[in-house]
Design a protein around this motif. Structure first.
Motif, short mmCIF file in Angstrom:
data_model
loop_
_atom_site.label_atom_id
_atom_site.label_comp_id
_atom_site.label_asym_id
_atom_site.label_seq_id
_atom_site.Cartn_x
_atom_site.Cartn_y
_atom_site.Cartn_z
N MET A 1 0.85 -1.18 0.00
CA MET A 1 0.00 0.00 0.00
C MET A 1 0.90 1.25 0.00
N ILE A 2 0.53 2.24 -0.80
CA ILE A 2 1.28 3.49 -0.86
C ILE A 2 0.60 4.51 0.05
N LEU A 3 1.41 5.17 0.88
CA LEU A 3 0.92 6.14 1.84
C LEU A 3 1.56 7.48 1.56
N SER A 4 0.75 8.54 1.51
CA SER A 4 1.26 9.89 1.36
C SER A 4 1.50 10.48 2.74
N THR A 5 2.71 11.07 2.91
CA THR A 5 3.04 11.69 4.19
C THR A 5 3.66 13.05 3.93
N LYS A 6 3.52 13.93 4.90
CA LYS A 6 4.13 15.25 4.79
C LYS A 6 5.65 15.16 4.92
N ASN A 7 6.12 14.33 5.85
CA ASN A 7 7.54 14.29 6.17
C ASN A 7 8.37 13.38 5.27
N PHE A 8 7.75 12.36 4.68
CA PHE A 8 8.51 11.38 3.90
C PHE A 8 8.04 11.24 2.46
N GLY A 9 7.04 12.04 2.06
CA GLY A 9 6.49 11.91 0.71
C GLY A 9 5.68 10.63 0.62
N GLU A 10 5.70 10.01 -0.54
CA GLU A 10 4.98 8.75 -0.70
C GLU A 10 5.90 7.60 -0.32
N ILE A 11 5.38 6.74 0.55
CA ILE A 11 6.15 5.57 0.98
C ILE A 11 5.28 4.32 0.87
N GLU A 12 5.94 3.20 0.72
CA GLU A 12 5.22 1.94 0.70
C GLU A 12 5.17 1.38 2.11
N ILE A 13 3.97 0.95 2.52
CA ILE A 13 3.82 0.38 3.86
C ILE A 13 3.14 -0.98 3.76
N ASP A 14 3.34 -1.77 4.78
CA ASP A 14 2.68 -3.07 4.90
C ASP A 14 1.36 -2.84 5.63
N SER A 15 0.24 -3.09 4.97
CA SER A 15 -1.07 -2.82 5.58
C SER A 15 -1.30 -3.65 6.85
N LYS A 16 -0.53 -4.73 7.04
CA LYS A 16 -0.66 -5.53 8.25
C LYS A 16 -0.07 -4.81 9.46
N LYS A 17 0.68 -3.73 9.23
CA LYS A 17 1.31 -2.98 10.33
C LYS A 17 0.50 -1.75 10.73
N ILE A 18 -0.69 -1.60 10.15
CA ILE A 18 -1.55 -0.48 10.53
C ILE A 18 -2.13 -0.73 11.91
N ILE A 19 -2.02 0.26 12.77
CA ILE A 19 -2.50 0.16 14.15
C ILE A 19 -3.84 0.87 14.24
N ASN A 20 -4.82 0.17 14.79
CA ASN A 20 -6.16 0.73 14.94
C ASN A 20 -6.29 1.36 16.33
N PHE A 21 -6.42 2.68 16.36
CA PHE A 21 -6.69 3.42 17.59
C PHE A 21 -8.20 3.59 17.66
N ILE A 22 -8.86 2.68 18.34
CA ILE A 22 -10.32 2.63 18.38
C ILE A 22 -10.92 3.97 18.78
#
Length: 150
Positions: A1-22
């Motif tokens: 998954m590609i993620l847009s960020t202010k500090n790092f631009g576009e980066i590839e991340i593993d969607s399994k590492k997404i943390i859910n803050f309920i």
């Protein structure tokens, strides 16, 4: 998954590492999904807690035990249940860092640790009822004191 960020631009991340803050993070209750991004400079102990849905929203975080090894607190029972924490080995603790223009005055919020169940990928910032800690704990001052003890 590609993620847009202010500090790092576009980066590839593993969607399994997404943390859910309920509950979101206090002040950002509508932001529920975050990922931890390692700092590109391996020499620096800071990481980034980056919002998945808001590229502008990222918090600098640090493992508080790196500069305050005697940091001790109990996770409230309600938070343990919400985060589905069963074993201590599944828990990661971070503090949100405030970095002012004068970096020697950088502080960590020790009264509001970010608790993450690394097995279930659930997170929550809790607020401690503990007068030993503050929202503005000087990191470098503590690190120097730790160094003198060793």
């Amino acid at each position: 998954m590609i993620l847009s960020t202010k500090n790092f631009g576009e980066i590839e991340i593993d969607s399994k590492k997404i943390i859910n803050f309920i509950d979101g993070i206090p002040g950002f209750d509508d932001q529920k999904e975050f990922i931890i991004i390692d700092n590109p400079d391996d020499e620096v102990p800071f990481k980034w807690l980056q919002s998945i849905n808001e590229p502008e929203l990222a918090f600098v975080i640090i493992n508080p035990f790196l500069f305050k090894p005697d940091y001790v607190f109990d996770i409230p029972e309600q938070a343990l249940e919400k985060l589905k924490i069963k074993e201590e080995k599944d828990v990661a603790v971070y503090s949100i860092v405030n970095i002012p223009d004068d970096i020697t005055k950088m502080t960590a919020n020790l009264i509001g640790p970010v608790i993450i169940n690394t097995k279930e990928m659930l997170g929550k910032q809790i607020v401690l009822d503990d007068s030993r800690y503050t929202t503005k704990h000087f990191i470098l001052k503590e690190a120097k004191a730790k160094g003198k003890e060793e």
